[in-house]
Design a protein around this motif. Structure first.
Motif, PDB file in Angstrom:
ATOM      1  N   ASN A   1      19.963  14.506 -49.351  1.00 30.46           N
ATOM      2  CA  ASN A   1      18.758  15.332 -49.352  1.00 30.46           C
ATOM      3  C   ASN A   1      18.865  16.292 -50.539  1.00 30.46           C
ATOM      4  O   ASN A   1      19.860  16.996 -50.673  1.00 30.46           O
ATOM      5  CB  ASN A   1      18.691  16.109 -48.035  1.00 30.46           C
TER       6      ASN A   1
ATOM      7  N   GLU B   1      12.332  23.758 -38.027  1.00 27.67           N
ATOM      8  CA  GLU B   1      11.262  22.951 -37.451  1.00 27.67           C
ATOM      9  C   GLU B   1      11.839  21.583 -37.094  1.00 27.67           C
ATOM     10  O   GLU B   1      12.383  20.886 -37.949  1.00 27.67           O
ATOM     11  CB  GLU B   1      10.119  22.775 -38.456  1.00 27.67           C
TER      12      GLU B   1
ATOM     13  N   ARG C   1      24.565  14.769 -46.812  1.00 28.29           N
ATOM     14  CA  ARG C   1      24.352  14.466 -45.391  1.00 28.29           C
ATOM     15  C   ARG C   1      25.518  13.718 -44.753  1.00 28.29           C
ATOM     16  O   ARG C   1      25.928  14.051 -43.667  1.00 28.29           O
ATOM     17  CB  ARG C   1      23.079  13.638 -45.165  1.00 28.29           C
TER      18      ARG C   1
ATOM     19  N   TYR D   1      17.054  20.337 -38.001  1.00 28.09           N
ATOM     20  CA  TYR D   1      16.309  19.093 -38.252  1.00 28.09           C
ATOM     21  C   TYR D   1      17.269  17.954 -38.569  1.00 28.09           C
ATOM     22  O   TYR D   1      17.154  16.842 -38.032  1.00 28.09           O
ATOM     23  CB  TYR D   1      15.316  19.284 -39.413  1.00 28.09           C
TER      24      TYR D   1
ATOM     25  N   ARG E   1      16.356   6.408 -23.954  1.00 27.10           N
ATOM     26  CA  ARG E   1      15.939   5.184 -24.653  1.00 27.10           C
ATOM     27  C   ARG E   1      16.868   4.014 -24.341  1.00 27.10           C
ATOM     28  O   ARG E   1      16.448   2.859 -24.313  1.00 27.10           O
ATOM     29  CB  ARG E   1      15.952   5.467 -26.157  1.00 27.10           C
TER      30      ARG E   1
ATOM     31  N   GLU F   1      21.912   8.654 -47.590  1.00 28.86           N
ATOM     32  CA  GLU F   1      20.789   9.084 -48.429  1.00 28.86           C
ATOM     33  C   GLU F   1      20.810  10.598 -48.506  1.00 28.86           C
ATOM     34  O   GLU F   1      20.493  11.282 -47.535  1.00 28.86           O
ATOM     35  CB  GLU F   1      19.455   8.598 -47.854  1.00 28.86           C
TER      36      GLU F   1
ATOM     37  N   ARG G   1      22.694   5.249 -32.734  1.00 31.37           N
ATOM     38  CA  ARG G   1      22.143   3.900 -32.914  1.00 31.37           C
ATOM     39  C   ARG G   1      23.014   3.043 -33.835  1.00 31.37           C
ATOM     40  O   ARG G   1      22.812   1.836 -33.935  1.00 31.37           O
ATOM     41  CB  ARG G   1      20.727   3.990 -33.501  1.00 31.37           C
TER      42      ARG G   1
ATOM     43  N   GLU H   1       9.266  14.317 -31.212  1.00 31.70           N
ATOM     44  CA  GLU H   1       9.476  12.873 -31.136  1.00 31.70           C
ATOM     45  C   GLU H   1      10.864  12.508 -31.649  1.00 31.70           C
ATOM     46  O   GLU H   1      11.422  13.199 -32.492  1.00 31.70           O
ATOM     47  CB  GLU H   1       8.444  12.118 -31.999  1.00 31.70           C
ATOM     48  N   PRO H   2      11.402  11.376 -31.173  1.00 30.69           N
ATOM     49  CA  PRO H   2      12.675  10.901 -31.722  1.00 30.69           C
ATOM     50  C   PRO H   2      12.503  10.461 -33.186  1.00 30.69           C
ATOM     51  O   PRO H   2      11.450   9.926 -33.560  1.00 30.69           O
ATOM     52  CB  PRO H   2      13.010   9.672 -30.856  1.00 30.69           C
ATOM     53  N   TYR H   3      13.528  10.718 -33.986  1.00 26.81           N
ATOM     54  CA  TYR H   3      13.530  10.241 -35.370  1.00 26.81           C
ATOM     55  C   TYR H   3      14.967  10.095 -35.827  1.00 26.81           C
ATOM     56  O   TYR H   3      15.866  10.750 -35.291  1.00 26.81           O
ATOM     57  CB  TYR H   3      12.771  11.211 -36.299  1.00 26.81           C
ATOM     58  N   ALA H   4      15.172   9.223 -36.779  1.00 25.89           N
ATOM     59  CA  ALA H   4      16.520   8.987 -37.292  1.00 25.89           C
ATOM     60  C   ALA H   4      16.531   9.184 -38.797  1.00 25.89           C
ATOM     61  O   ALA H   4      15.611   8.778 -39.494  1.00 25.89           O
ATOM     62  CB  ALA H   4      16.972   7.566 -36.947  1.00 25.89           C
ATOM     63  N   ILE H   5      17.587   9.846 -39.294  1.00 23.77           N
ATOM     64  CA  ILE H   5      17.759  10.019 -40.734  1.00 23.77           C
ATOM     65  C   ILE H   5      18.797   9.002 -41.191  1.00 23.77           C
ATOM     66  O   ILE H   5      19.929   9.014 -40.687  1.00 23.77           O
ATOM     67  CB  ILE H   5      18.228  11.444 -41.064  1.00 23.77           C
TER      68      ILE H   5
ATOM     69  N   PRO I   1      10.760  18.046 -34.969  1.00 24.91           N
ATOM     70  CA  PRO I   1       9.732  17.330 -34.207  1.00 24.91           C
ATOM     71  C   PRO I   1      10.203  17.019 -32.790  1.00 24.91           C
ATOM     72  O   PRO I   1      11.391  16.804 -32.560  1.00 24.91           O
ATOM     73  CB  PRO I   1       9.545  16.020 -34.996  1.00 24.91           C
TER      74      PRO I   1
ATOM     75  N   MET J   1       9.955  25.278 -33.420  1.00 26.72           N
ATOM     76  CA  MET J   1      11.231  25.726 -33.954  1.00 26.72           C
ATOM     77  C   MET J   1      12.290  25.518 -32.870  1.00 26.72           C
ATOM     78  O   MET J   1      12.087  25.884 -31.724  1.00 26.72           O
ATOM     79  CB  MET J   1      11.167  27.208 -34.313  1.00 26.72           C
TER      80      MET J   1
END
Lengths: 366, 342
Positions: free
Chosen positions: B206, B192, B246, B162, B20, B204, B173, B196-200, B194, B3
């Protein structure tokens, strides 16, 4: 208070904090035996039947249909015949007064860990005692160790059970090599050697079934038995729409339709299940890993692997479980599996280990 | 899954993208704090501590405490982006856009178009927005509709921790200028997130709740308020589909129209003023493209056409609330079906 026992909200998987009682199959006064299906519970992941952990007479049903309760909350009370109702009242009052719901951050039971083994970063969840024939659970394409949420704790009652994330999946490293069954099985072998798990019982679902067969073929000393749940590699075809849609759909409403192919009852696919897949696919490297694994193992509606010859060469006992309504890998693929003991579960889909966990667990241990 | 707060999620996205890609730099007033003085270094980390720890970690060449003149450092960021860096510039409060708007809408937004598609402007402008913080009318506005109006800008409104990490990662990016709106009232909210890196992906939506009766489109912090209203209404037997777009630019019109076609009713919740807002924009979109599906008039829940009040009681009354959203949904339901009306 002797003879009074609580039936409480089970914890199915790491993320489960609460469940909703969707229906009781028993009434007050009914006699139940341990293992009997007594109710249906819906979690944020999926709905499932709950088997009574105890035997006795259902003295009081505490949780009503439609109620959402935290893990560990009192659902019903089982008591011996002739137990005073005042004693049951006191038991319930005492339970409710002392009950503390789990915290989202709380340390409640075993947690997944990410560890380094030679050549791989692997997330795993280990449960159960230190002795007994270990079980290693290997998930399918696009899934992760949480797909065994309904199986692992039950199986771990009397033996160690390790669930791992294959390369490219869940919390494991996203390098999948060439994405082949052979490359994926190398990670399982490295993990088992690192953890000292000889003579294990490998349980593999879908593509994980093919990986389990490859481990047993290449490293027979590691494997004492195999249970293959709707395994890949035993027939010519696969639903290419599932693989393509799983990779390409990035909106929840579109992906839901793809995930519904996994189950016989589309109502079992929850919003959280869809969201979980989307969140995994957004991780750096995850989509590339999925594409590489898909390209190495499937081509349109065809499977690239044919493991039938490998199976007949194995000396270990092989059990197979398949749902009759599997729309991803047809249950007819079980027909050609020489020497395997095959259990066909009528009415179940591709993720039969989630849809019909209790029966699959009995097959694995049987 | 760990969290993390909205604040921690934004900090983590900045750290991971700076690790990165060394072209990512940060600029802004007091984003570190104390720079150049004799006292504490990294004393502040931005007005609400979001960028704390980044200057010690990445050094003064990549984390720049700027002077107090948005016109020049936002302009400098646009130039840096055009010449190969990927600056993330912090404007503190979006209310300060007035003093650097030319740099954003006449310069950064136009480079790609004016140089024949040969120039890109990968800059992110981080801004705090929104009421509820007792910060009065010059530090509480929404203003995202104004940026949404301008072609060449992308506009992101993360509704939780998140979303904040994934959308900021995508923003950094992205090769176009991104206006990134952080609601002050969300910084301590956890979700919550993660490690790790992530991209939304942008554009799009939600869908946070699925229902049969009413589509509720909400933006930024209002997604959570609308979700609470939907949960409350569900107990009364009215189920809502809640859509979090979003990003307002690009806008996922497909999901909005598709869900309205299913429910036949629309409520839009927007913390901005009602005129020329996202609320009026979505209402126009649906009226033009899905009129035949509507069973009831569209309802808008917005702030009034007035500055954010300083009085706490008035400020609370000013912001769209769970109660106001419930009333709007019930109002939409009260009109019944077209069949019943005939």
């Amino acid at each position: 208070m002797s003879g009074i026992e609580a039936i409480t909200m089970p914890k199915w998987g790491l993320a489960m904090l609460e469940g909703t009682v969707t229906g009781w199959d028993v009434a007050e006064g009914d006699e139940v035996s341990a293992g009997q299906e007594i109710m249906e519970i819906e979690t944020s992941k999926i709905a499932n039947v709950y088997e009574s952990p105890v035997s006795g007479v259902i003295n009081r049903i505490v949780a009503t249909e439609g109620e959402t309760l935290p893990v560990g909350a009192l659902l019903a009370v089982v008591a011996g015949a002739g137990t005073e109702s005042s004693a049951v009242d006191a038991y319930i009052a005492d339970f409710q007064e002392n009950f503390v719901p789990p915290e989202p951050d709380g340390d409640d039971g075993p947690a997944a860990q990410t560890i380094e083994v030679p050549g791989f970063t692997i997330r795993r969840l280990a449960m159960g005692p230190g002795t007994g024939t270990p079980i290693v659970l290997i998930h399918g394409f696009g899934a992760d160790l949480e797909s065994w949420a309904f199986n692992q704790a039950d199986l771990a009652a009397e033996r160690p059970v390790h669930a791992i994330d294959l390369p490219g999946h869940g919390g494991s490293g996203k390098d999948v090599g060439d994405g082949s069954v052979s490359a994926l099985s190398a990670a399982v072998v490295a993990y088992m050697r690192h953890e000292g798990l000889p003579d294990a019982h490998l349980v593999g679902h879908s593509l994980g079934g093919a990986v389990a067969v490859e481990v047993a073929r290449g490293e027979p000393d590691l494997v004492s038995a195999l249970t293959l749940v709707a395994p890949a590699g035993f027939g010519p075809d696969i639903a290419g729409d599932f693989i393509d849609g799983f990779i390409s759909q990035s909106r929840a409403r579109r992906l839901r339709g793809v995930l519904e192919m996994l189950v016989s009852d589309p109502g079992l696919v929850t919003t959280d299940m869809v969201e979980g897949v989307l969140r995994f696919k957004r991780l750096d490297g995850a989509l590339d890993a999925l594409k590489a694994v898909a390209a190495a193992n499937f081509e349109g509606n065809a499977q690239r692997n044919d493991l039938r010859d490998h199976l007949s060469g194995l000396s270990q006992p092989v059990r197979v479980v398949w749902g009759s309504e599997d729309r991803v890998l047809s249950a007819s693929h079980a027909d050609g599996m020489e020497g395997a003991r095959i259990t066909l579960l009528e009415g179940a889909g591709h993720i039969v280990h989630m849809e019909r966990a209790a029966e699959v667990n009995r097959t694995i241990l049987g | 899954m760990p969290m993390k707060s909205y604040r921690e999620a934004i900090n983590e996205a900045l750290v991971q993208e700076m690790e990165r890609d060394e072209r990512v730099i940060l600029m802004g007033e007091d984003i570190s704090g104390g720079t150049g003085g004799n006292g504490d270094q990294d004393a502040w980390g931005g007005p609400l501590g979001v960028t704390k720890g980044l200057r010690p970690k990445f050094g003064p060449d990549r984390v720049l405490d700027t002077h107090l003149a948005e016109i020049s450092f936002v302009g400098a960021a646009a130039g840096a982006a055009a010449t190969g860096l990927r600056p993330v510039v912090e404007l503190m409060f979006v209310d300060f856009m007035g003093v650097c708007f030319d740099q954003i809408f006449n310069q950064a937004a136009k480079f790609r178009y004016m140089f024949g598609g040969k120039a890109v402007t990968p800059m992110v402008v981080r801004m705090m927005y929104g009421a509820g913080f007792r910060a009065a009318s010059q530090h509480s506005q929404c203003l995202y509709p104004m940026f949404t109006h301008i072609p060449g800008l992308k506009v992101a409104l993360p509704s939780n921790a998140y979303e904040a990490k994934g959308l900021l990662t995508q923003a950094i990016r992205d090769d176009d200028p991104v206006m990134f709106f952080e609601h002050k009232m969300l910084y301590d909210e956890t979700a919550e997130v993660p490690d790790e890196p992530y991209a939304i992906p942008f554009g799009e939506a939600n869908v946070t709740r699925e229902g049969d009766d009413v589509t509720v489109v909400a933006f930024g912090r209002m997604v959570n308020i609308a979700g609470q209203a939907a949960d409350s209404l569900a107990k009364a037997g009215i189920t809502c589909t809640v859509v979090d777009p979003r990003t307002t630019s690009p806008l996922d019109t497909e999901t909005i129209l598709e869900t309205v076609e299913e429910t036949g009713r629309l409520v839009v919740v927007d913390e901005a003023h009602p005129r020329c807002s996202m609320a009026s924009d979505i209402a126009g979109l649906v009226a033009e493209n899905a009129f035949g599906a509507l069973k009831a008039p569209i309802r808008l829940v917005t702030a009034p056409h007035a500055p954010v009040p300083f009085s706490p009681a008035l400020e609370d009354a000013y912001i769209p609330s769970v109660g106001k959203i419930e009333d709007a949904v019930r109002d939409a339901m009260g009109h019944g079906s077209r069949e019943a009306a005939e």
